[in-house]
Design a protein around this motif. Structure first.
Motif, PDB file in Angstrom:
ATOM      1  N   ILE A  76       0.825  -1.201   0.000  1.00 52.29           N
ATOM      2  CA  ILE A  76       0.000   0.000   0.000  1.00 52.29           C
ATOM      3  C   ILE A  76       0.864   1.258   0.000  1.00 52.29           C
ATOM      4  CG2 ILE A  76      -1.658   1.333   1.365  1.00 52.29           C
ATOM      5  CD1 ILE A  76      -2.870  -1.289   2.290  1.00 52.29           C
ATOM      6  N   ALA A  77       1.952   1.233   0.763  1.00 51.14           N
ATOM      7  CA  ALA A  77       2.832   2.401   0.842  1.00 51.14           C
ATOM      8  C   ALA A  77       3.777   2.495  -0.348  1.00 51.14           C
ATOM      9  CB  ALA A  77       3.641   2.360   2.141  1.00 51.14           C
ATOM     10  N   ASP A  78       3.780   1.474  -1.222  1.00 47.47           N
ATOM     11  CA  ASP A  78       4.682   1.429  -2.376  1.00 47.47           C
ATOM     12  C   ASP A  78       6.136   1.551  -1.923  1.00 47.47           C
ATOM     13  OD1 ASP A  78       5.522   1.244  -4.984  1.00 47.47           O
ATOM     14  OD2 ASP A  78       5.254   3.393  -5.413  1.00 47.47           O
ATOM     15  N   VAL A  79       6.473   0.773  -0.889  1.00 48.03           N
ATOM     16  CA  VAL A  79       7.834   0.761  -0.344  1.00 48.03           C
ATOM     17  C   VAL A  79       8.404  -0.645  -0.528  1.00 48.03           C
ATOM     18  CG1 VAL A  79       9.244   0.988   1.733  1.00 48.03           C
ATOM     19  CG2 VAL A  79       7.353   2.578   1.326  1.00 48.03           C
ATOM     20  N   ALA A  80       9.584  -0.727  -1.119  1.00 44.68           N
ATOM     21  CA  ALA A  80      10.238  -2.021  -1.323  1.00 44.68           C
ATOM     22  C   ALA A  80      10.980  -2.431  -0.057  1.00 44.68           C
ATOM     23  CB  ALA A  80      11.205  -1.940  -2.494  1.00 44.68           C
ATOM     24  N   VAL A  81      11.242  -3.724   0.053  1.00 41.65           N
ATOM     25  CA  VAL A  81      11.991  -4.240   1.195  1.00 41.65           C
ATOM     26  C   VAL A  81      13.139  -5.089   0.683  1.00 41.65           C
ATOM     27  CG1 VAL A  81      10.397  -6.197   1.414  1.00 41.65           C
ATOM     28  CG2 VAL A  81      11.855  -5.562   3.340  1.00 41.65           C
ATOM     29  N   ASP A  82      14.324  -4.837   1.222  1.00 41.91           N
ATOM     30  CA  ASP A  82      15.534  -5.550   0.810  1.00 41.91           C
ATOM     31  C   ASP A  82      16.096  -6.252   2.044  1.00 41.91           C
ATOM     32  OD1 ASP A  82      17.817  -6.485  -0.399  1.00 41.91           O
ATOM     33  OD2 ASP A  82      18.872  -4.568  -0.310  1.00 41.91           O
ATOM     34  N   VAL A  83      16.142  -7.587   2.005  1.00 46.04           N
ATOM     35  CA  VAL A  83      16.540  -8.382   3.164  1.00 46.04           C
ATOM     36  C   VAL A  83      17.844  -9.099   2.875  1.00 46.04           C
ATOM     37  CG1 VAL A  83      15.903 -10.267   4.713  1.00 46.04           C
ATOM     38  CG2 VAL A  83      14.144  -8.697   3.866  1.00 46.04           C
ATOM     39  N   SER A  84      18.755  -9.048   3.836  1.00 44.89           N
ATOM     40  CA  SER A  84      20.015  -9.790   3.745  1.00 44.89           C
ATOM     41  C   SER A  84      20.329 -10.343   5.132  1.00 44.89           C
ATOM     42  CB  SER A  84      21.152  -8.881   3.263  1.00 44.89           C
ATOM     43  OG  SER A  84      22.387  -9.582   3.279  1.00 44.89           O
ATOM     44  N   VAL A  85      20.366 -11.677   5.250  1.00 47.05           N
ATOM     45  CA  VAL A  85      20.596 -12.319   6.538  1.00 47.05           C
ATOM     46  C   VAL A  85      21.809 -13.222   6.435  1.00 47.05           C
ATOM     47  CG1 VAL A  85      19.635 -13.821   8.320  1.00 47.05           C
ATOM     48  CG2 VAL A  85      18.135 -12.244   7.071  1.00 47.05           C
ATOM     49  N   GLN A  86      22.736 -13.083   7.353  1.00 50.64           N
ATOM     50  CA  GLN A  86      23.912 -13.943   7.401  1.00 50.64           C
ATOM     51  C   GLN A  86      23.479 -15.372   7.712  1.00 50.64           C
ATOM     52  OE1 GLN A  86      27.006 -12.629  10.108  1.00 50.64           O
ATOM     53  NE2 GLN A  86      27.711 -14.722  10.431  1.00 50.64           N
ATOM     54  N   PRO A  87      23.910 -16.359   6.932  1.00 52.94           N
ATOM     55  CA  PRO A  87      23.507 -17.755   7.188  1.00 52.94           C
ATOM     56  C   PRO A  87      23.907 -18.190   8.599  1.00 52.94           C
ATOM     57  CG  PRO A  87      24.534 -17.550   5.030  1.00 52.94           C
ATOM     58  CD  PRO A  87      24.745 -16.241   5.719  1.00 52.94           C
ATOM     59  N   GLY A  88      22.959 -18.807   9.284  1.00 52.96           N
ATOM     60  CA  GLY A  88      23.230 -19.310  10.629  1.00 52.96           C
ATOM     61  C   GLY A  88      23.124 -18.287  11.728  1.00 52.96           C
ATOM     62  N   ALA A  89      22.841 -17.038  11.403  1.00 55.31           N
ATOM     63  CA  ALA A  89      22.750 -16.004  12.436  1.00 55.31           C
ATOM     64  C   ALA A  89      21.547 -16.261  13.323  1.00 55.31           C
ATOM     65  CB  ALA A  89      22.650 -14.630  11.796  1.00 55.31           C
ATOM     66  N   GLY A  90      21.709 -16.031  14.612  1.00 51.33           N
ATOM     67  CA  GLY A  90      20.622 -16.228  15.559  1.00 51.33           C
ATOM     68  C   GLY A  90      21.040 -15.830  16.958  1.00 51.33           C
TER      69      GLY A  90
END
Length: 357
Positions: free
Chosen positions: A218-232
């Motif tokens: 609705i807000a016309d905002v993109a999302v870019d996700v980057s997660v380090q493998p195994g992070a927790g």
């Protein structure tokens, strides 16, 4: 007991010395009656103890007067003249008690003032969407009544549909406000049971983002996700996702159409860190120290205000901080800068520290 009450020890020593001295004097007198010697010795022994008893009763009376004065005035009593003995110990403990009670009373007064301010803010924030909801439903009722129940043209139908949608959004807004306030109250009352289990950062970010997928569209905002493998990290997955979602919601509200929200999750030797950065106007410098304060609305709070979304009410970020700190984590906010040094948006960093390094 004698070590703590030197006055009693001195009185006892004086009694013994007086009795011994009187016994020597009477023993040197020829023909002194034994009964007189015993009576004189008893009197000599009793006089110092009687004097001590009178002094102790006077000290107790002074202590009672000072306590009564403390109960009926704001001035703290002084016990400086009682320097030794059991009464001095009692006076010292009473002094500590009165000071503690005074501090508790001041803290309760501050909490009462904060509660009054919070209730006023809550009332104001709930009253705004409720008033708009009331006006919207009244306009719909008036429009339908004017049509006589039939013959509504297409334009009127579209207007009614738009107003009904606005009413629906207002209801959702009220529901979110009440839910957030209840969560804050539960956290303040320490009634939230937080789990201590391994939380996968990728699943956490996916849960927070998926819950706001419609809001991003609705807000016309993109999302870019980057997660380090195994992070927790070790914590509560559900409440951590709630905290991250509130941060993302704040970024969506302050990012213009066509912008982007970037999420980066990494883990190092100290903590698991989740950084959220938007491409909005950033945070005013004077607002940065207060950005996580409850019900705080900064300088730019009115900039993006709308009929349904009043540009934030200062609850989301406060709730996020409460949820993170309850898990012994930390959340910070700052402005992101571009290559040219200009502010390119706001940046929030959530860190869940490891218990053992």
């Amino acid at each position: 007991m004698l070590a703590r009450n030197r006055a009693f020890a001195r009185a006892l020593a004086a009694s013994v010395l007086a009795t011994a001295a009187l016994a020597l004097v009477l023993g040197s007198v020829p023909g002194a009656p034994p009964a007189l010697c015993v009576a004189a010795g008893a009197l000599a022994a009793a006089l110092p103890l009687c004097a001590l008893t009178v002094a102790r009763y006077r000290a107790i009376a002074r202590l009672a007067e000072r306590l009564d004065e403390r109960l009926h005035s704001d001035r703290a009593p002084g016990f400086d003249d009682m320097r030794e003995g059991e009464l001095a110990v009692l006076a010292s403990e009473l002094g500590k008690l009165t000071q503690r009670l005074a501090l508790t009373a001041e803290q309760l007064e501050r909490e009462r003032a904060r509660l009054a301010d919070a209730l006023a803010d809550i009332s104001h924030q709930l009253k705004t969407p409720l008033t708009q909801l009331s006006l919207t439903t009244e306009l719909i009722r008036t429009r339908v009544a004017a049509s006589g129940g039939g013959g509504i043209d297409a334009a009127a139908v579209r207007d009614i549909a738009s107003r009904l949608r606005r009413a629906e959004l207002l209801q959702e807004r009220i529901g979110w406000l009440v839910s957030a306030l209840l969560k804050l109250a539960r956290i303040d009352a320490w009634t939230v049971a937080l789990a201590a289990e391994h939380v996968d950062a990728a699943k956490l970010v996916d849960e927070a983002v998926s819950g706001l997928a419609i809001a991003f569209d609705i807000a016309d905002v993109a999302v870019d996700v980057s997660v380090q493998p195994g992070a927790g990290f070790r914590g509560d997955a559900r409440w951590s996702a709630e905290a991250l979602a509130n941060v993302l919601k704040n970024c969506i509200e302050h990012t213009p159409a066509g912008g982007c929200v970037r999420i980066r999750a990494t883990e190092d030797a100290l903590a698991c860190r989740i950084a959220v950065e938007d491409t909005g106007g950033g945070i005013a410098e004077e607002d940065l120290p207060h950005i996580f304060e409850r019900f705080y609305r900064g300088r730019g709070a009115g900039g993006a205000a709308g009929e349904v979304e009043p540009a934030g009410v200062g609850i989301g970020l406060a709730l996020a901080k409460s949820l993170v700190t309850a898990q012994e984590g930390r959340i910070t906010a700052c402005n992101a800068t571009g290559p040219d040094g200009r502010v390119s948006g706001a940046r929030f960093t959530i860190a869940f520290f490891k218990a053992v390094v």
